[in-house]
Design a protein around this motif. Structure first.
Motif, PDB file in Angstrom:
ATOM      1  N   ASP A  35      31.558  41.711  27.502  1.00  0.00           N
ATOM      2  CA  ASP A  35      32.985  41.844  27.241  1.00  0.00           C
ATOM      3  C   ASP A  35      33.688  42.114  28.559  1.00  0.00           C
ATOM      4  OD1 ASP A  35      35.169  44.139  25.369  1.00  0.00           O
ATOM      5  OD2 ASP A  35      35.557  42.214  26.335  1.00  0.00           O
ATOM      6  N   CYS A  36      34.263  41.079  29.122  1.00  0.00           N
ATOM      7  CA  CYS A  36      35.055  41.242  30.335  1.00  0.00           C
ATOM      8  C   CYS A  36      36.534  41.141  29.984  1.00  0.00           C
ATOM      9  CB  CYS A  36      34.676  40.185  31.369  1.00  0.00           C
ATOM     10  SG  CYS A  36      34.804  38.517  30.730  1.00  0.00           S
ATOM     11  N   GLY A  37      36.852  41.370  28.705  1.00  0.00           N
ATOM     12  CA  GLY A  37      38.245  41.343  28.272  1.00  0.00           C
ATOM     13  C   GLY A  37      38.691  39.937  27.927  1.00  0.00           C
ATOM     14  N   PRO A  55      29.499  35.640  24.270  1.00  0.00           N
ATOM     15  CA  PRO A  55      30.773  36.301  24.548  1.00  0.00           C
ATOM     16  C   PRO A  55      31.158  37.233  23.405  1.00  0.00           C
ATOM     17  CG  PRO A  55      31.094  33.966  24.036  1.00  0.00           C
ATOM     18  CD  PRO A  55      29.618  34.221  23.990  1.00  0.00           C
ATOM     19  N   ALA A  56      31.656  38.423  23.763  1.00  0.00           N
ATOM     20  CA  ALA A  56      32.127  39.389  22.761  1.00  0.00           C
ATOM     21  C   ALA A  56      33.411  39.965  23.314  1.00  0.00           C
ATOM     22  CB  ALA A  56      31.079  40.477  22.538  1.00  0.00           C
ATOM     23  N   LEU A  57      34.420  39.105  23.443  1.00  0.00           N
ATOM     24  CA  LEU A  57      35.628  39.452  24.192  1.00  0.00           C
ATOM     25  C   LEU A  57      36.618  40.232  23.345  1.00  0.00           C
ATOM     26  CD1 LEU A  57      35.992  35.933  25.811  1.00  0.00           C
ATOM     27  CD2 LEU A  57      35.064  37.987  26.886  1.00  0.00           C
ATOM     28  N   SER A  58      37.111  41.318  23.933  1.00  0.00           N
ATOM     29  CA  SER A  58      38.054  42.169  23.212  1.00  0.00           C
ATOM     30  C   SER A  58      39.493  41.707  23.403  1.00  0.00           C
ATOM     31  CB  SER A  58      37.916  43.619  23.696  1.00  0.00           C
ATOM     32  OG  SER A  58      38.078  43.663  25.102  1.00  0.00           O
ATOM     33  N   GLY A  59      39.726  40.780  24.347  1.00  0.00           N
ATOM     34  CA  GLY A  59      41.069  40.259  24.551  1.00  0.00           C
ATOM     35  C   GLY A  59      41.928  41.074  25.496  1.00  0.00           C
ATOM     36  N   ARG A  60      41.391  42.196  26.009  1.00  0.00           N
ATOM     37  CA  ARG A  60      42.193  42.973  26.954  1.00  0.00           C
ATOM     38  C   ARG A  60      42.254  42.232  28.292  1.00  0.00           C
ATOM     39  NH1 ARG A  60      38.306  44.455  30.301  1.00  0.00           N
ATOM     40  NH2 ARG A  60      36.258  44.908  29.419  1.00  0.00           N
ATOM     41  N   ALA A  61      43.008  42.834  29.226  1.00  0.00           N
ATOM     42  CA  ALA A  61      43.139  42.226  30.556  1.00  0.00           C
ATOM     43  C   ALA A  61      41.757  42.038  31.183  1.00  0.00           C
ATOM     44  CB  ALA A  61      43.995  43.129  31.433  1.00  0.00           C
ATOM     45  N   PRO A  62      41.612  40.984  32.002  1.00  0.00           N
ATOM     46  CA  PRO A  62      40.280  40.640  32.503  1.00  0.00           C
ATOM     47  C   PRO A  62      39.700  41.667  33.471  1.00  0.00           C
ATOM     48  CG  PRO A  62      41.956  39.273  33.554  1.00  0.00           C
ATOM     49  CD  PRO A  62      42.645  40.054  32.497  1.00  0.00           C
TER      50      PRO A  62
END
Lengths: 727, 151
Positions: free
Chosen positions: A616-618, A676-683
């Motif tokens: 998770d890199c956002g 990928p398990a992206l939280s959607g926050r800023a990268p």
């Protein structure tokens, strides 16, 4: 995707006309211009801000000035891509050039220096670059609207042309003079995700063709006619000095111009590298390194062992009543872990060219520490830092080694003896390993008291390690009270443990230490994730389930999702017969990574079948380099965990080349699945976060196969070898 | 004086006969595409072709290639790019890129010997080191180039 919060400082666009008529667009940040960097601290004159992030040429081409070193992380194209996408430029005709010491390139709010490290280039550059690009776009649209006599809302900027819906267009090159007369927009509007073409999708990298046809220029390739070549030999025992040598004889060798002193050693200056190398190999030098020659693997291990028994370490945090709770009887578990010294060994050995005159220095090299190099070279040449011109070339690997200033200082020291001449210093591989700024060995003692639910209700962590941050002037503020590298991964523990205490025992030696990919996380993750597994075992709870139970609440929803996705993708708990699985989870510099390694053991041979890596890199900015970095950092972490060890004998590094400091080969590299398990926050960044979970995931898997805990790296110490991957 | 055909052009060098070919190429002939990584023949960054065979030029004395034909990364493509180079770009193989000249030269030699290599054959032939860990993309690019050759 969410954008990072706007920094509190005021920012503004600066426009200027370059000689030749091109427009320069800069994004000046007033805080930088006050000279908050180290140079200003020492009273040196801060360079005049040369405002140029983007150059718009009269023929419509764009040049993006890249603040960062390109060392294989892809930032060269990624940041340019961000600008071009937001601006509306034509990628095909966009060129990229390396930036110099420009104050607006001090993008990290905590470290006021131009540098490339810490997996931070996208995290710190993304919003400033998009904002500057949006402002530039609005300027060109405004200029275009005036010229075409239409409302700005009728226009768009696509592929470097300002267009209206009817097909009328103007090239940006034709609008340069108009733009120069406009005031920069106060608060530009960024494009919505729907209007982005490249961000999140990717682009063909601009540096790759030259890396495929032999034309890319690395530090080692820099050439001017008549340049001299130097190579060096420094005291193998770090910190030692030259007592005597047979330099006079060596100076008679063919092609040798001179043997000259450099800090802690000697350099041979010659007409070709081979002449320099033959001479340095024949040079007999007596060094004096005092008591440092008494230091070896055993003495270093003993020093750490004694250190972690001490009760008077510097406390990093102390929440609740951890010390008392882990001291009381009951269900307490303790383990001590140790990891070795490691070298960087980038494929391109250290190298730098320098030319020194009475009022100017030019450096040609690949460096992650552009401002640090300029400051240190200014110091040794006695010139103001604005007289030092750093030409940053492609790096043949950085990994933190190329942040150091030793090799540019060395080149400038030699070049100073030959004013006006260009001297190129090339290190042998032996020197590159023997004079590394090592990832230091460190030891971790962990003790936990388990509650009735089997989870840790108190955790004491005591780390014996040197102060890495303290050795870099730009980062020394992060060395007190606890060196940030010693507490990395524990300060941001992730798991909810109600009583936690961290103690640091600073344990130093004479060996040069530095920033090695993922830094303190590289061993702290091993300490932490092996220990969590041991606790899970003691509580007779599945290791993945155990971690989930410590990640309750909304705060950890994203991490729970990552862990669950990871388990599903790796078929956790359902490995084929004869296979075992090991798990590790760690957050590095804002990016969470979980890995499951599936392997089997036959005798002393390990076969790694598959590695599953969830991250998770956002948000994803440039998918190609992102995946490449995650895969590459797993190869890096595997090399270290399986076979990485620098030994110290009589104060010096034993290893000297790839025959005794092996790197993982293609045949030993297992299949890797990225999830990928992206939280959607800023990268956040991905250069380093893939490294720390590898060693503990491997150790945890090995335990399942052998029933024995690996508490000391590398795995090869226990006699294991790694088999080739399955065909 | 040693005389070598480099990328099709006859070149001469007065470097001492035991000078490694790598340094003659880089310094005398200004062909810096071939890289120095270890000087021990272990990493493969210095791989060139000598009479069509892949050779680690850091260990090869220039006198040993007198009268022979040497091809470097600069010459492997000829007028256009070699199919392996095209595959390398298509798969965005390089990261730092420093080892890639050697990787490409080793891959070209492999495909000449085995036009449709299996993964195991690729593993056995591609012993060049990559510190950035680009191995999986190297493998995919080799398969791509092999497939492209079948037309």
């Amino acid at each position: 995707m969410k954008l990072p919060e706007s920094p509190r400082r005021r920012e503004f666009l600066r426009l200027s006309l370059l000689a030749g008529g091109s427009l320069a667009i800069g994004f000046a940040v007033p805080a930088c211009e006050r000279g908050d960097g180290q140079a200003a601290k020492r009273g040196a004159k801060v360079p005049e801000p040369v405002s140029a992030w983007l150059k718009v040429h009269r023929d419509g081409r764009l040049t993006f000035v890249n603040p960062h070193a390109e060392m294989g992380q892809g930032i060269w194209s990624s940041l340019a891509m961000v600008f071009v996408d937001e601006f509306g430029g034509d990628w095909a005709t966009t060129e990229i050039e390396a930036g110099g010491l420009q104050p607006e390139f001090r993008l990290n709010p905590y470290v006021r220096e131009v540098f490339t490290a810490g997996s931070s280039s996208i995290a710190t550059g993304y919003l400033p670059v998009r904002t500057a690009a949006a402002a530039a776009r609005e300027l060109f649209l405004t200029a275009g609207a005036a010229r075409l006599d239409v409302a700005v809302t009728e226009l768009s900027l696509v592929d470097s042309r300002v267009r209206n819906r009817q097909g009328r267009s103007l090239g940006i090159g034709d609008l340069v003079d108009d733009v120069l007369r406009l005031p920069p927009p106060a608060k530009p509007t960024l494009k919505s995700d729907a209007d982005l073409r490249y961000i999140g999708r990717g682009i063909a990298a601009k540096d790759i063709p030259a890396k495929v046809n032999g034309k890319a220029i690395y530090g080692i390739d820099f050439h001017v006619p008549g340049m001299q070549i130097a190579t060096v030999k420094l005291s193998p025992v770090h910190g030692g000095r030259v007592v005597r040598s047979n330099a006079a004889e060596i100076e008679k060798m063919r092609g040798v111009r001179a043997v000259v002193p450099v800090p802690h050693g000697l350099a041979v200056v010659a007409d070709t590298f081979w002449h320099a190398r033959r001479a340095i190999d024949s040079l007999e030098i007596e060094f004096d390194a005092g008591d440092s020659t008494k230091v070896d693997d055993n003495s270093l291990f003993e020093a750490h062992s004694a250190a972690v028994r001490r009760q008077d370490g510097v406390v990093g945090y102390d929440e609740g009543n951890a010390l008392a709770l882990v001291g009381a009887g009951g269900n307490v578990h303790e383990a001590t872990y140790y990891g070795p010294w490691l070298a960087h060994a980038p494929m391109e050995p250290m190298t730098c060219s320098a030319r020194v005159t009475a009022d100017r220095v030019d450096l040609w090299l690949g460096t992650q520490g552009l401002e640090y190099a300029a400051n240190e070279v200014a110091r040794v040449t006695g010139l103001a830092v604005d007289r030092v011109h750093v030409h940053n070339l492609m790096l043949g690997g950085g990994f933190g080694r190329r942040y150091e200033s030793d090799y540019p200082v060395q080149a400038a020291t030699i070049a100073k003896l030959y004013p006006g001449e260009t001297i190129k210093v090339i290190w042998t591989r032996e020197e590159d390993i023997q004079q590394d700024y090592l990832r230091p060995a460190s030891m971790g003692l962990l003790r936990a008291a388990l509650g009735s639910d089997g989870l840790p209700m108190a955790l004491l962590v005591r780390v014996s390690a040197p102060a890495i941050a303290a050795h870099s002037p730009g980062f020394a503020q992060f060395a007190k009270p606890v060196d940030t590298t010693a507490i990395d991964g524990f300060a941001n523990l992730t798991y909810e443990v109600p009583n936690r205490r961290f103690e640091w025992i600073q344990t130093e030696s004479h060996l040069k230490i530095g920033w090695w990919r993922s830094v303190g996380n590289s061993l702290n993750a091993f300490f932490k994730e092996c220990f969590i597994d041991e606790l899970a075992d003691k509580a007779r709870i599945d290791p993945l389930e155990y971690r989930l139970r410590m990640l309750g609440g909304d705060k950890h929803a994203a991490t729970r999702r990552l862990l669950t996705e990871l388990g599903r993708a790796a078929n956790w708990g359902h490995a084929p017969k004869g296979h075992v699985q090991g798990l590790a989870l760690h957050e590095t510099f804002g990016t969470m990574v979980g890995q499951i390694i599936e392997l089997s053991v036959t005798g002393s041979q390990i076969r790694i079948h598959r590695i599953t890596c969830a991250y998770d890199c956002g948000s994803v900015i440039n998918p190609g380099p992102l995946e490449a970095q995650l895969r590459g950092s797993i190869v890096w972490g595997l090399t270290a965990a399986l076979m990485g060890e620098i030994n110290i004998d009589q104060g010096r590094i034993r290893q000297s080349n790839f025959h005794d400091y092996p790197l993982l080969s293609m045949s030993q590299t297992p299949a890797v699945d990225l999830v990928p398990a992206l939280s959607g926050r800023a990268p956040s960044g991905v250069g380093e976060p893939g490294v720390p979970p590898v060693a503990p995931a491997l150790a945890n898997a090995l335990y399942r196969a052998t029933g024995k805990r690996v508490r000391r790296l590398p795995i090869s110490r226990d006699g294991f070898t790694v088999a080739s991957r399955e065909g | 004086m040693n005389s070598i055909r480099v990328n099709g052009v006859l070149r001469e060098t007065d470097a001492e006969p035991d000078t490694p070919l790598l340094w003659v190429l880089r310094e005398q002939f200004a062909l810096t595409g071939t890289k120095f990584g270890c000087g021990l023949g272990v990493c493969g960054a210095c791989t060139v072709h000598v009479d069509d065979q892949p050779v680690r030029s850091c260990l090869l004395a220039v006198k040993a290639v007198h009268g022979k034909s040497v091809v470097t990364i600069e010459g492997i493509g000829g007028e256009t790019m070699h199919p392996v180079q095209i595959a390398w770009i298509e798969h965005q193989v390089p990261q730092c890129g420093y080892c890639q000249s050697g990787q490409i030269m080793a891959a070209v030699a492999l495909l000449k010997r085995i036009p449709q290599p299996s993964d195991a054959e690729i593993d056995r032939a591609m012993t060049n080191l990559c510190r950035c860990g680009t191995y999986d993309r190297i493998r995919r690019a080799i398969h791509s180039a092999a497939l492209a050759a079948t037309g």
